[in-house]
Design an enzyme around this catalytic site. Structure first.
Site, PDB file in Angstrom:
ATOM      1  N   ASN A  77       0.798  -1.229   0.000  1.00 21.27           N
ATOM      2  CA  ASN A  77       0.000   0.000   0.000  1.00 21.27           C
ATOM      3  C   ASN A  77       0.830   1.278   0.000  1.00 21.27           C
ATOM      4  O   ASN A  77       0.325   2.352   0.341  1.00 21.27           O
ATOM      5  CB  ASN A  77      -0.950   0.001   1.202  1.00 21.27           C
ATOM      6  CG  ASN A  77      -1.859  -1.204   1.217  1.00 21.27           C
ATOM      7  OD1 ASN A  77      -1.799  -2.019   2.143  1.00 21.27           O
ATOM      8  ND2 ASN A  77      -2.673  -1.369   0.183  1.00 21.27           N
ATOM      9  N   ARG A  83       4.357   7.617  -1.538  1.00 19.41           N
ATOM     10  CA  ARG A  83       2.997   7.990  -1.146  1.00 19.41           C
ATOM     11  C   ARG A  83       2.265   6.795  -0.528  1.00 19.41           C
ATOM     12  O   ARG A  83       2.403   5.673  -0.995  1.00 19.41           O
ATOM     13  CB  ARG A  83       2.211   8.510  -2.345  1.00 19.41           C
ATOM     14  CG  ARG A  83       2.635   9.879  -2.844  1.00 19.41           C
ATOM     15  CD  ARG A  83       1.848  10.291  -4.069  1.00 19.41           C
ATOM     16  NE  ARG A  83       2.111   9.380  -5.190  1.00 19.41           N
ATOM     17  CZ  ARG A  83       1.165   8.841  -5.945  1.00 19.41           C
ATOM     18  NH1 ARG A  83      -0.115   9.084  -5.690  1.00 19.41           N
ATOM     19  NH2 ARG A  83       1.482   8.040  -6.963  1.00 19.41           N
ATOM     20  N   VAL A  84       1.485   7.088   0.504  1.00 24.24           N
ATOM     21  CA  VAL A  84       0.773   6.032   1.223  1.00 24.24           C
ATOM     22  C   VAL A  84      -0.681   5.990   0.780  1.00 24.24           C
ATOM     23  O   VAL A  84      -1.355   7.016   0.711  1.00 24.24           O
ATOM     24  CB  VAL A  84       0.830   6.263   2.748  1.00 24.24           C
ATOM     25  CG1 VAL A  84       0.079   5.151   3.488  1.00 24.24           C
ATOM     26  CG2 VAL A  84       2.276   6.326   3.213  1.00 24.24           C
ATOM     27  N   CYS A  85      -1.150   4.794   0.474  1.00 22.78           N
ATOM     28  CA  CYS A  85      -2.551   4.594   0.088  1.00 22.78           C
ATOM     29  C   CYS A  85      -3.287   4.004   1.290  1.00 22.78           C
ATOM     30  O   CYS A  85      -3.211   2.802   1.557  1.00 22.78           O
ATOM     31  CB  CYS A  85      -2.643   3.659  -1.116  1.00 22.78           C
ATOM     32  SG  CYS A  85      -4.331   3.367  -1.683  1.00 22.78           S
ATOM     33  N   ILE A  86      -3.975   4.866   2.023  1.00 25.41           N
ATOM     34  CA  ILE A  86      -4.709   4.428   3.208  1.00 25.41           C
ATOM     35  C   ILE A  86      -5.974   5.275   3.321  1.00 25.41           C
ATOM     36  O   ILE A  86      -5.963   6.474   3.027  1.00 25.41           O
ATOM     37  CB  ILE A  86      -3.831   4.551   4.480  1.00 25.41           C
ATOM     38  CG1 ILE A  86      -4.557   3.973   5.697  1.00 25.41           C
ATOM     39  CG2 ILE A  86      -3.411   5.986   4.732  1.00 25.41           C
ATOM     40  CD1 ILE A  86      -3.679   3.912   6.946  1.00 25.41           C
TER      41      ILE A  86
END
Length: 217
Positions: A77, A83-86
């Site tokens: 993720n 970049r963080v996908c959360i």
């Protein structure tokens, strides 16, 4: 207005330090923070000190901040650019997508959510497809070496990139500073509700006692 919110949050974090992360502010720009996240214990990321940056938009807290790792990460993720996908950091069409950002979210909650994500990836909508495939093979015991090897490489690299002062900070924090619970704000609100109930209950009791005394007379 943004600076006022950020100053209050930064003061809260410095007055209530956590063993799980460390934050510092760009003196020339209050809307840019530097963060170090500690890899969660008993996971492949244990021992890592991963650097990241948080950028706050002009209309924060009504729009979520952006968190980008500057340390190399190997995770389903986390995009290759860090970049963080959360869900907690999604703002656009959040309601339609079932996302969870709201202006009441706090920075420590965000950071603890990202730390938790390290050990609990969502492979249904991966940001790093290769890492997601490797993770699935690891979980299904088809390849028990590749995913752990890549993660441990990033753990070692993160420590090589950390200053001795930062490493010492987390060593001391682990023994002296309790972590900030992710539900801290919920607990505070519950306590306030309980106190209100007790006061109301006591007031009613006093009124009943007064009525009984009047009846006796």
């Amino acid at each position: 207005m943004v600076s006022r919110f950020l100053m209050a949050e930064y003061r809260h974090l410095t007055e209530n330090p956590s063993e799980n992360f460390k934050v510092s502010v760009n003196e020339n720009n209050m809307t840019e923070w530097d963060v170090i996240l500690k890899g969660p214990a008993d996971t492949l990321y244990e021992g890592g000190l991963f650097k990241a940056k948080i950028g706050f938009p002009p209309n924060y807290p009504y729009e979520p901040p952006r968190l980008t790792f500057t340390s190399e990460m190997w995770h389903p993720n986390i995009y290759s650019d860090g970049r963080v996908c959360i869900s907690i950091l999604h703002g656009d069409n959040a309601e339609e997508q079932g996302m969870t950002w709201s202006p009441v979210q706090k920075i420590d909650t965000i950071l603890l959510s990202v730390i938790s994500l390290l050990n609990e990836p969502n492979t249904d909508s991966p940001a790093n497809v290769d890492a997601a495939k490797s993770y699935r093979r690891f979980v299904h015991k088809e390849d028990l070496e590749s995913y752990p090897m890549e993660v441990k490489r990033t753990v070692k690299k993160s420590l090589d990139e950390c200053s001795p002062e930062d490493i010492e900070y987390f060593k001391n924090a682990a023994s002296n500073v309790p972590p900030i619970p992710s539900d801290a704000y919920e607990d505070e609100s519950e306590e306030m509700e309980d106190d209100t109930y007790i006061l109301t209950y006591d007031d009613e009791d006093e009124e009943e006692e007064e009525d009984e005394e009047m009846d006796d007379e």
